[in-house]
Design a protein around this motif. Structure first.
Motif, PDB file in Angstrom:
ATOM      1  N   SER A   1       4.247   4.800   9.457  1.00  0.00           N
ATOM      2  CA  SER A   1       3.542   5.125   8.215  1.00  0.00           C
ATOM      3  C   SER A   1       3.211   3.830   7.471  1.00  0.00           C
ATOM      4  O   SER A   1       3.853   2.795   7.689  1.00  0.00           O
ATOM      5  CB  SER A   1       4.411   6.024   7.340  1.00  0.00           C
ATOM      6  OG  SER A   1       5.501   5.263   6.832  1.00  0.00           O
ATOM      7  N   PRO A   2       2.230   3.886   6.558  1.00  0.00           N
ATOM      8  CA  PRO A   2       1.937   2.693   5.757  1.00  0.00           C
ATOM      9  C   PRO A   2       3.159   2.209   4.961  1.00  0.00           C
ATOM     10  O   PRO A   2       3.369   1.000   4.838  1.00  0.00           O
ATOM     11  CB  PRO A   2       0.816   3.174   4.828  1.00  0.00           C
ATOM     12  CG  PRO A   2       0.109   4.216   5.637  1.00  0.00           C
ATOM     13  CD  PRO A   2       1.207   4.937   6.366  1.00  0.00           C
ATOM     14  N   ALA A   3       3.971   3.153   4.473  1.00  0.00           N
ATOM     15  CA  ALA A   3       5.171   2.734   3.727  1.00  0.00           C
ATOM     16  C   ALA A   3       6.140   1.995   4.635  1.00  0.00           C
ATOM     17  O   ALA A   3       6.729   0.979   4.244  1.00  0.00           O
ATOM     18  CB  ALA A   3       5.850   3.957   3.094  1.00  0.00           C
ATOM     19  N   GLN A   4       6.295   2.493   5.877  1.00  0.00           N
ATOM     20  CA  GLN A   4       7.183   1.792   6.826  1.00  0.00           C
ATOM     21  C   GLN A   4       6.616   0.415   7.176  1.00  0.00           C
ATOM     22  O   GLN A   4       7.360  -0.552   7.311  1.00  0.00           O
ATOM     23  CB  GLN A   4       7.341   2.627   8.101  1.00  0.00           C
ATOM     24  CG  GLN A   4       8.217   3.852   7.912  1.00  0.00           C
ATOM     25  CD  GLN A   4       8.191   4.762   9.130  1.00  0.00           C
ATOM     26  OE1 GLN A   4       7.144   4.990   9.734  1.00  0.00           O
ATOM     27  NE2 GLN A   4       9.339   5.308   9.488  1.00  0.00           N
ATOM     28  N   ALA A   5       5.298   0.354   7.321  1.00  0.00           N
ATOM     29  CA  ALA A   5       4.678  -0.939   7.635  1.00  0.00           C
ATOM     30  C   ALA A   5       4.902  -1.929   6.497  1.00  0.00           C
ATOM     31  O   ALA A   5       5.220  -3.103   6.725  1.00  0.00           O
ATOM     32  CB  ALA A   5       3.188  -0.756   7.896  1.00  0.00           C
TER      33      ALA A   5
ATOM     34  N   SER B   1      -6.235   3.564  -1.789  1.00  0.00           N
ATOM     35  CA  SER B   1      -5.364   4.638  -2.294  1.00  0.00           C
ATOM     36  C   SER B   1      -4.147   4.809  -1.391  1.00  0.00           C
ATOM     37  O   SER B   1      -3.020   4.997  -1.882  1.00  0.00           O
ATOM     38  CB  SER B   1      -6.139   5.961  -2.352  1.00  0.00           C
ATOM     39  OG  SER B   1      -7.230   5.845  -3.226  1.00  0.00           O
ATOM     40  N   THR B   2      -4.352   4.717  -0.091  1.00  0.00           N
ATOM     41  CA  THR B   2      -3.243   4.884   0.863  1.00  0.00           C
ATOM     42  C   THR B   2      -2.200   3.785   0.700  1.00  0.00           C
ATOM     43  O   THR B   2      -0.997   4.046   0.677  1.00  0.00           O
ATOM     44  CB  THR B   2      -3.781   4.873   2.308  1.00  0.00           C
ATOM     45  OG1 THR B   2      -4.731   5.927   2.445  1.00  0.00           O
ATOM     46  CG2 THR B   2      -2.668   5.064   3.313  1.00  0.00           C
ATOM     47  N   LEU B   3      -2.663   2.547   0.574  1.00  0.00           N
ATOM     48  CA  LEU B   3      -1.674   1.469   0.465  1.00  0.00           C
ATOM     49  C   LEU B   3      -0.980   1.476  -0.902  1.00  0.00           C
ATOM     50  O   LEU B   3       0.200   1.140  -1.002  1.00  0.00           O
ATOM     51  CB  LEU B   3      -2.273   0.117   0.827  1.00  0.00           C
ATOM     52  CG  LEU B   3      -3.188  -0.655  -0.090  1.00  0.00           C
ATOM     53  CD1 LEU B   3      -2.396  -1.430  -1.126  1.00  0.00           C
ATOM     54  CD2 LEU B   3      -3.988  -1.640   0.751  1.00  0.00           C
ATOM     55  N   LEU B   4      -1.690   1.928  -1.931  1.00  0.00           N
ATOM     56  CA  LEU B   4      -1.035   2.032  -3.236  1.00  0.00           C
ATOM     57  C   LEU B   4       0.019   3.136  -3.225  1.00  0.00           C
ATOM     58  O   LEU B   4       1.056   3.032  -3.890  1.00  0.00           O
ATOM     59  CB  LEU B   4      -2.072   2.293  -4.328  1.00  0.00           C
ATOM     60  CG  LEU B   4      -2.926   1.084  -4.704  1.00  0.00           C
ATOM     61  CD1 LEU B   4      -4.065   1.489  -5.637  1.00  0.00           C
ATOM     62  CD2 LEU B   4      -2.067  -0.007  -5.349  1.00  0.00           C
ATOM     63  N   GLN B   5      -0.248   4.206  -2.462  1.00  0.00           N
ATOM     64  CA  GLN B   5       0.749   5.278  -2.332  1.00  0.00           C
ATOM     65  C   GLN B   5       1.992   4.736  -1.635  1.00  0.00           C
ATOM     66  O   GLN B   5       3.126   5.030  -2.043  1.00  0.00           O
ATOM     67  CB  GLN B   5       0.149   6.441  -1.528  1.00  0.00           C
ATOM     68  CG  GLN B   5       1.053   7.660  -1.447  1.00  0.00           C
ATOM     69  CD  GLN B   5       1.315   8.271  -2.814  1.00  0.00           C
ATOM     70  OE1 GLN B   5       0.386   8.568  -3.569  1.00  0.00           O
ATOM     71  NE2 GLN B   5       2.595   8.429  -3.156  1.00  0.00           N
ATOM     72  N   ALA B   6       1.786   3.927  -0.592  1.00  0.00           N
ATOM     73  CA  ALA B   6       2.916   3.323   0.126  1.00  0.00           C
ATOM     74  C   ALA B   6       3.716   2.422  -0.817  1.00  0.00           C
ATOM     75  O   ALA B   6       4.952   2.452  -0.833  1.00  0.00           O
ATOM     76  CB  ALA B   6       2.409   2.522   1.319  1.00  0.00           C
ATOM     77  N   TYR B   7       3.006   1.618  -1.588  1.00  0.00           N
ATOM     78  CA  TYR B   7       3.647   0.705  -2.555  1.00  0.00           C
ATOM     79  C   TYR B   7       4.454   1.512  -3.581  1.00  0.00           C
ATOM     80  O   TYR B   7       5.591   1.154  -3.913  1.00  0.00           O
ATOM     81  CB  TYR B   7       2.540  -0.101  -3.235  1.00  0.00           C
ATOM     82  CG  TYR B   7       2.926  -0.894  -4.441  1.00  0.00           C
ATOM     83  CD1 TYR B   7       3.689  -2.051  -4.330  1.00  0.00           C
ATOM     84  CD2 TYR B   7       2.502  -0.499  -5.716  1.00  0.00           C
ATOM     85  CE1 TYR B   7       4.023  -2.793  -5.456  1.00  0.00           C
ATOM     86  CE2 TYR B   7       2.830  -1.237  -6.839  1.00  0.00           C
ATOM     87  CZ  TYR B   7       3.589  -2.382  -6.706  1.00  0.00           C
ATOM     88  OH  TYR B   7       3.919  -3.113  -7.821  1.00  0.00           O
ATOM     89  N   SER B   8       3.881   2.615  -4.017  1.00  0.00           N
ATOM     90  CA  SER B   8       4.548   3.469  -4.991  1.00  0.00           C
ATOM     91  C   SER B   8       5.772   4.152  -4.367  1.00  0.00           C
ATOM     92  O   SER B   8       6.846   4.210  -4.974  1.00  0.00           O
ATOM     93  CB  SER B   8       3.530   4.513  -5.487  1.00  0.00           C
ATOM     94  OG  SER B   8       4.030   5.206  -6.565  1.00  0.00           O
TER      95      SER B   8
END
Ligand code: ZN
Length: 243
Positions: free
Chosen positions: A134-138, A174-181
């Protein structure tokens, strides 16, 4: 140098290697340096790239010649030509351990050049795609890997997350900001970046999304602009500068 640069996350290491490097720096008489514009994959030594490509059995794109196309040593006719190396630089690392391998090589290069702090750009979406996570894992892997390397070499680093121009840039932001959040807005991340070929368009809502992210999270924003001769993109052009 502004306060944000001075306030990069404090990850000065107290490992033996970092202390040893400190002693060498004092002895060398060289000034400490800061790097404010480094694309992480663009800073990997060619030898390390070759080793990782071999380890991951990566097939080079048709027509790409490693010796000729990986390093730009002469003026290019276009930004697209200048960006040719990225045809390969975006193909790895598919293995988690190779992220550490390239990160350590990049930070070793910083240490060799007396760099004491760096603002490091990278795209977590390409990393998520390559590593099938997932982007968060990345993002977590990028933070961990660069954090360890930074500590080992006694360098402070801040991460800037890059979005590439194109039809999906707004969705990708939006996807990477969700991961950051989702990761609790880690202090390791200090900014957002827009990059890529300026001849490629982007959705009309993209500027307002960058502005909203800056306002909501307090992140810095950098824009690659005016690199392809499009005067409306140059920061000096009032209508083209949105941050
Ligand atoms: Zn750049």
């Amino acid at each position: 140098m502004d306060q944000r640069q001075l306030d990069l996350p404090g990850i000065m290491g107290d490992t033996g290697l970092a202390d040893e490097l400190d002693e060498n720096r004092k002895g060398s008489g060289l000034c400490n340096r800061g790097e404010l514009h480094v694309h992480m994959n663009g800073a990997i030594p060619a030898l390390t790239i070759r080793e990782i490509l071999a380890d991951e059995e990566t097939v080079l794109p048709a027509g790409f010649e490693f010796e000729r196309d990986l390093v730009r040593t002469s003026p290019c006719q276009s930004l697209a030509e200048y960006l040719t190396p990225w045809q390969v630089l975006r193909l790895f690392p598919r293995k988690r351990e190779n992220l550490d391998r390239l990160t350590h090589a990049v930070f070793a290069g910083f240490a060799d050049n007396n760099v004491r702090f760096v603002e490091l750009r990278s795209s977590i979406l390409y990393l998520a795609s390559l590593q099938k996570c997932s982007p968060a894992q990345a993002l977590e892997r990028l933070i961990e890997s660069t954090g360890k390397a930074a500590q080992r070499y006694g360098i402070r680093r801040g991460l800037i997350l890059t979005v590439t121009r194109g039809d999906y840039s707004a969705v990708n932001l939006s996807t990477l900001l969700q991961a950051y959040s989702d990761l609790g807005e880690p202090k390791d991340v200090i900014g957002l970046d827009l990059a890529g070929d300026e001849e490629i368009g982007y959705p009309a809502e993209l500027p307002s999304l960058f502005q909203a992210a800056k306002d909501r999270f307090g992140l810095g924003v950098t824009i690659h602009a005016g690199e392809t001769g499009r005067v409306v993109n140059h920061p000096g052009f009032r209508g083209g500068c949105f941050v």
